[in-house]
Write an enzyme that holds these catalytic residues in place. Structure first.
Site, PDB file in Angstrom:
ATOM      1  N   LYS A  14       0.893  -1.121  -0.089  1.00 54.25           N
ATOM      2  CA  LYS A  14      -0.095   0.085   0.141  1.00 54.25           C
ATOM      3  C   LYS A  14       0.792   1.337   0.082  1.00 54.25           C
ATOM      4  O   LYS A  14       0.508   2.829  -0.512  1.00 54.25           O
ATOM      5  CB  LYS A  14      -1.041   0.005   1.102  1.00 54.25           C
ATOM      6  CG  LYS A  14      -1.885  -1.305   1.490  1.00 54.25           C
ATOM      7  CD  LYS A  14      -2.593  -0.669   2.474  1.00 54.25           C
ATOM      8  CE  LYS A  14      -2.174  -0.994   3.308  1.00 54.25           C
ATOM      9  NZ  LYS A  14      -1.698  -1.859   3.881  1.00 54.25           N
ATOM     10  N   ARG A  89     -10.455   1.165   8.553  1.00 53.00           N
ATOM     11  CA  ARG A  89     -10.332  -1.142   7.882  1.00 53.00           C
ATOM     12  C   ARG A  89     -11.350  -1.863   9.171  1.00 53.00           C
ATOM     13  O   ARG A  89     -10.838  -2.835   9.127  1.00 53.00           O
ATOM     14  CB  ARG A  89      -9.144  -0.934   9.547  1.00 53.00           C
ATOM     15  CG  ARG A  89      -7.788  -0.497   8.617  1.00 53.00           C
ATOM     16  CD  ARG A  89      -6.443  -0.697  10.132  1.00 53.00           C
ATOM     17  NE  ARG A  89      -5.097  -0.401   9.483  1.00 53.00           N
ATOM     18  CZ  ARG A  89      -4.111  -0.480   9.708  1.00 53.00           C
ATOM     19  NH1 ARG A  89      -4.345  -1.162  10.765  1.00 53.00           N
ATOM     20  NH2 ARG A  89      -2.441  -0.898   8.908  1.00 53.00           N
ATOM     21  N   ARG A 123      10.448  -8.212   6.124  1.00 50.25           N
ATOM     22  CA  ARG A 123      11.125  -6.691   7.025  1.00 50.25           C
ATOM     23  C   ARG A 123      11.988  -6.183   7.725  1.00 50.25           C
ATOM     24  O   ARG A 123      12.001  -7.110   9.193  1.00 50.25           O
ATOM     25  CB  ARG A 123       9.238  -5.975   6.926  1.00 50.25           C
ATOM     26  CG  ARG A 123       8.590  -5.971   5.384  1.00 50.25           C
ATOM     27  CD  ARG A 123       7.828  -4.873   6.156  1.00 50.25           C
ATOM     28  NE  ARG A 123       6.676  -5.005   7.232  1.00 50.25           N
ATOM     29  CZ  ARG A 123       5.445  -4.472   7.599  1.00 50.25           C
ATOM     30  NH1 ARG A 123       4.883  -3.694   6.156  1.00 50.25           N
ATOM     31  NH2 ARG A 123       4.683  -5.007   8.340  1.00 50.25           N
ATOM     32  N   ARG A 156      10.199  -5.444  13.423  1.00 50.89           N
ATOM     33  CA  ARG A 156       9.112  -3.919  13.589  1.00 50.89           C
ATOM     34  C   ARG A 156       8.552  -5.178  14.882  1.00 50.89           C
ATOM     35  O   ARG A 156       8.606  -6.682  14.576  1.00 50.89           O
ATOM     36  CB  ARG A 156       7.873  -4.037  13.383  1.00 50.89           C
ATOM     37  CG  ARG A 156       8.885  -3.490  12.047  1.00 50.89           C
ATOM     38  CD  ARG A 156       7.276  -2.770  10.918  1.00 50.89           C
ATOM     39  NE  ARG A 156       7.862  -1.514   9.190  1.00 50.89           N
ATOM     40  CZ  ARG A 156       7.205  -1.666   8.927  1.00 50.89           C
ATOM     41  NH1 ARG A 156       6.262  -1.093   8.850  1.00 50.89           N
ATOM     42  NH2 ARG A 156       7.493  -0.489   7.830  1.00 50.89           N
ATOM     43  N   ARG A 167      -3.554 -10.530  13.210  1.00 52.24           N
ATOM     44  CA  ARG A 167      -3.370  -9.448  12.359  1.00 52.24           C
ATOM     45  C   ARG A 167      -4.590  -9.643  10.703  1.00 52.24           C
ATOM     46  O   ARG A 167      -4.941  -9.053  10.299  1.00 52.24           O
ATOM     47  CB  ARG A 167      -1.899  -8.804  12.084  1.00 52.24           C
ATOM     48  CG  ARG A 167      -1.682  -8.038  12.919  1.00 52.24           C
ATOM     49  CD  ARG A 167      -0.765  -6.901  12.603  1.00 52.24           C
ATOM     50  NE  ARG A 167      -1.178  -5.670  12.025  1.00 52.24           N
ATOM     51  CZ  ARG A 167      -1.474  -4.326  12.031  1.00 52.24           C
ATOM     52  NH1 ARG A 167      -1.484  -4.751  13.543  1.00 52.24           N
ATOM     53  NH2 ARG A 167      -1.590  -3.400  11.738  1.00 52.24           N
TER      54      ARG A 167
END
Length: 215
Positions: A14, A89, A123, A156, A167
């Site tokens: 995104k 969301r 990531r 993260r 999630r």
């Protein structure tokens, strides 16, 4: 003026796709996640709340998310329009957004859960300057160290198997109904996000009738 919402699961690209659209079309990119992370890094009261929520794999509450979005859009620095990612969301947030703002289209980046896991778990974030890396597509020159400041690269807090699984569950439970709501009231385009960055961007442009992407 063009105003777009971009929707997709974590790791679907995104932010990258929003930045490309914003750069070429002179739009303002509004990343709600970046706003929250700024508060976390600067240790504000809001940041402390967000940090606890994200570490648990939960989504930030509706009232807080809506407040942040309203405050950001009230700055009116988007003369030619905006592209917003990370919001809405869930259905309530989508209803708030539709009642408050006119938009020209919703971009849905579709990505299978297996690919989400592959991307997200690769990531890394520089603990010094905050630069983003991805061990699949954007590796540092020196393993484990930032190319810019030499800081240590870390995962993260919300990039773990357990948190990611939660999630993904929340995404399908809460965000999928958002797309159904938008499809009933707004122009929604769905793009396969498994392709390369430039290919995905070009597909977005074609579906929205925008000038072609030039890498």
């Amino acid at each position: 003026m063009r105003k777009y919402v971009i929707v997709g699961v974590q790791g679907s690209g995104k932010g990258t796709q929003s930045l490309l659209l914003a750069r070429d079309l002179d739009l303002v990119h509004i990343s709600v996640g970046d706003v929250f992370r700024w508060h976390v890094q600067n240790r504000t009261k809001l940041g402390a709340l967000v940090r606890r929520t994200m570490a648990a794999g939960e989504l930030v509450g509706d009232d807080l998310a809506e407040r942040v979005v309203r405050e950001r859009l009230d700055q009116h620095d988007w003369n030619h329009g905006f592209v917003i990612d990370g919001f809405p969301r869930n259905r309530r947030q989508a209803e708030f957004f539709l009642e408050s703002y006119d938009i020209d289209g919703v971009i849905h980046l579709d990505l299978p859960d297996a690919e989400v896991r592959r991307r997200v778990l690769a990531r890394r974030l520089c603990s010094g300057c905050g630069l983003d890396y991805n061990l699949i597509a954007h590796r540092p020159e020196r393993e484990g160290r930032c190319d810019v400041c030499g800081g240590e690269l870390v995962s993260r807090e919300d990039d773990s198997e357990e948190v990611l699984a939660e999630r993904l569950r929340l995404h399908h439970e809460k965000t999928d109904p958002v797309l159904e709501l938008f499809r009933g009231k707004e122009f929604v385009v769905t793009v396969d996000a498994r392709a390369g960055v430039d290919q995905v961007q070009q597909a977005i442009r074609e579906r929205l009738g925008l000038p072609p992407h030039r890498p």
